[in-house]
Design an enzyme around this catalytic site. Structure first.
Site, mmCIF file in Angstrom:
data_model
loop_
_atom_site.group_PDB
_atom_site.id
_atom_site.type_symbol
_atom_site.label_atom_id
_atom_site.label_comp_id
_atom_site.label_asym_id
_atom_site.label_seq_id
_atom_site.Cartn_x
_atom_site.Cartn_y
_atom_site.Cartn_z
ATOM 1 N N THR A 280 0.824 -1.216 0.000
ATOM 2 C CA THR A 280 0.000 0.000 0.000
ATOM 3 C C THR A 280 0.858 1.265 0.000
ATOM 4 O O THR A 280 0.427 2.303 -0.499
ATOM 5 C CB THR A 280 -0.977 0.001 1.190
ATOM 6 O OG1 THR A 280 -0.296 -0.441 2.360
ATOM 7 C CG2 THR A 280 -2.144 -0.943 0.921
ATOM 8 N N THR A 281 2.096 1.180 0.499
ATOM 9 C CA THR A 281 3.020 2.316 0.394
ATOM 10 C C THR A 281 3.354 2.598 -1.068
ATOM 11 O O THR A 281 3.635 3.736 -1.441
ATOM 12 C CB THR A 281 4.304 2.038 1.194
ATOM 13 O OG1 THR A 281 3.957 1.913 2.572
ATOM 14 C CG2 THR A 281 5.315 3.161 1.045
ATOM 15 N N TYR B 276 -12.656 -2.257 3.144
ATOM 16 C CA TYR B 276 -14.019 -1.758 2.933
ATOM 17 C C TYR B 276 -15.071 -2.846 3.137
ATOM 18 O O TYR B 276 -16.085 -2.623 3.800
ATOM 19 C CB TYR B 276 -14.212 -1.107 1.558
ATOM 20 C CG TYR B 276 -15.571 -0.445 1.419
ATOM 21 C CD1 TYR B 276 -15.790 0.834 1.924
ATOM 22 C CD2 TYR B 276 -16.637 -1.113 0.832
ATOM 23 C CE1 TYR B 276 -17.046 1.423 1.838
ATOM 24 C CE2 TYR B 276 -17.892 -0.537 0.746
ATOM 25 C CZ TYR B 276 -18.092 0.733 1.244
ATOM 26 O OH TYR B 276 -19.323 1.304 1.164
ATOM 27 N N TYR C 285 -1.205 -9.526 5.933
ATOM 28 C CA TYR C 285 -0.942 -8.120 6.281
ATOM 29 C C TYR C 285 -2.106 -7.610 7.117
ATOM 30 O O TYR C 285 -3.185 -7.324 6.590
ATOM 31 C CB TYR C 285 -0.766 -7.319 5.000
ATOM 32 C CG TYR C 285 -0.454 -5.849 5.180
ATOM 33 C CD1 TYR C 285 -0.122 -5.291 6.409
ATOM 34 C CD2 TYR C 285 -0.480 -4.997 4.077
ATOM 35 C CE1 TYR C 285 0.171 -3.950 6.547
ATOM 36 C CE2 TYR C 285 -0.190 -3.655 4.193
ATOM 37 C CZ TYR C 285 0.135 -3.131 5.432
ATOM 38 O OH TYR C 285 0.418 -1.792 5.559
ATOM 39 N N ARG D 76 -6.321 0.811 8.333
ATOM 40 C CA ARG D 76 -6.534 1.107 6.916
ATOM 41 C C ARG D 76 -7.649 0.261 6.306
ATOM 42 O O ARG D 76 -8.398 0.739 5.450
ATOM 43 C CB ARG D 76 -5.245 0.838 6.137
ATOM 44 C CG ARG D 76 -4.082 1.723 6.513
ATOM 45 C CD ARG D 76 -4.217 3.102 5.917
ATOM 46 N NE ARG D 76 -3.026 3.904 6.159
ATOM 47 C CZ ARG D 76 -2.852 5.141 5.707
ATOM 48 N NH1 ARG D 76 -3.824 5.719 5.001
ATOM 49 N NH2 ARG D 76 -1.761 5.814 5.977
ATOM 50 N N LYS E 155 2.542 -9.708 8.606
ATOM 51 C CA LYS E 155 3.034 -8.347 8.824
ATOM 52 C C LYS E 155 2.060 -7.662 9.769
ATOM 53 O O LYS E 155 0.884 -7.493 9.451
ATOM 54 C CB LYS E 155 3.113 -7.592 7.492
ATOM 55 C CG LYS E 155 3.499 -6.123 7.637
ATOM 56 C CD LYS E 155 3.417 -5.382 6.308
ATOM 57 C CE LYS E 155 3.689 -3.895 6.497
ATOM 58 N NZ LYS E 155 3.546 -3.126 5.222
ATOM 59 N N ILE F 182 8.877 -4.871 7.660
ATOM 60 C CA ILE F 182 8.587 -4.346 6.328
ATOM 61 C C ILE F 182 8.439 -2.852 6.520
ATOM 62 O O ILE F 182 7.450 -2.378 7.077
ATOM 63 C CB ILE F 182 7.335 -4.999 5.717
ATOM 64 C CG1 ILE F 182 7.595 -6.494 5.477
ATOM 65 C CG2 ILE F 182 6.959 -4.313 4.403
ATOM 66 C CD1 ILE F 182 6.407 -7.260 4.926
#
Length: 213
Positions: A44-45, A107, A133, A138, A161, A201
């Site tokens: 996502t980064t 979502y 993850y 988020r 993660k 990470i």
């Protein structure tokens, strides 16, 4: 798959609205010179939710190409659509990635059974070892410790993660099952490793890879 050390959630550079492929290759080279253990393109980064399919797949291909086997590649191929996640993961496998980073479906807010089925399907059909993850801030949904423990029984689910902001959760996961935990919060890397996490990470490693290593 053994997973430990410092992995950079590498950014995706842009110029005039398009991916800057030369800058991306230069970033990869700088990361490797900094001694990084691995790279995570299209996490996502790397703005995975905002790139189209063609860009997403090409970024992964180009990072693998630039790294040329000098570090591990964990491709970000998660999605809130299971078929989409499987498709992206299969592409990453064909491109030569070592593993996949699978973000919690966002979502949708799946049930824990839904999360289990989603990640299991990717592990079954994606062709790569899976790094879960957990990032509830988020995605809107936490992967429960019990669900992590269930998934850890799958031979292709190798790590998680942890970006939930909780060192106590790392303890709970390692008490519940045998799975590798890596920090997903730069500020919590040291305390998480102190209780058993195997690395990070990292976002900060984009600008100072050697220091984070």
């Amino acid at each position: 798959m053994e997973l430990s050390g410092c992995f950079t959630a590498i950014v995706t550079p842009f110029r005039n609205g398009d991916v800057d492929w030369d800058a991306l290759a230069n970033l990869v080279e700088g990361q490797i010179k900094g001694g990084i253990d691995g790279l995570v393109p299209m996490g996502t980064t790397g703005e995975s939710p905002t790139l189209d399919f063609e860009e997403h797949e090409k970024v992964i291909e180009k990072v693998i190409e630039a790294a040329a086997g000098r570090c591990k590649i964990i491709a970000g191929t998660g999605a809130n659509c299971t078929r989409e996640a499987v498709r992206l993961t299969r592409h990453a496998a064909q491109a030569g990635a070592d593993a996949t980073l699978q973000v919690t479906p966002y979502y949708n807010k799946p049930t824990q059974e839904g999360l289990y089925r989603h990640f299991s399907q990717v592990a079954d059909d994606g062709g790569l070892p899976v790094v879960l993850y957990n990032v509830p801030g988020r995605s809107g949904r936490e992967i429960a410790v019990e669900t992590v423990a269930r998934l850890a029984q799958h031979p292709q689910v190798v790590a998680v993660k942890e970006a939930g902001g909780s060192v106590e959760r790392v303890n709970a996961i390692l008490d519940a099952c045998e799975i590798t935990v890596v920090s997903g919060d730069d500020s919590l890397t040291l305390p998480m490793m102190a209780v058993g996490a195997k690395g990070v990470i990292s976002v900060a490693a984009n600008v100072m890879p050697a220091a984070v290593v």
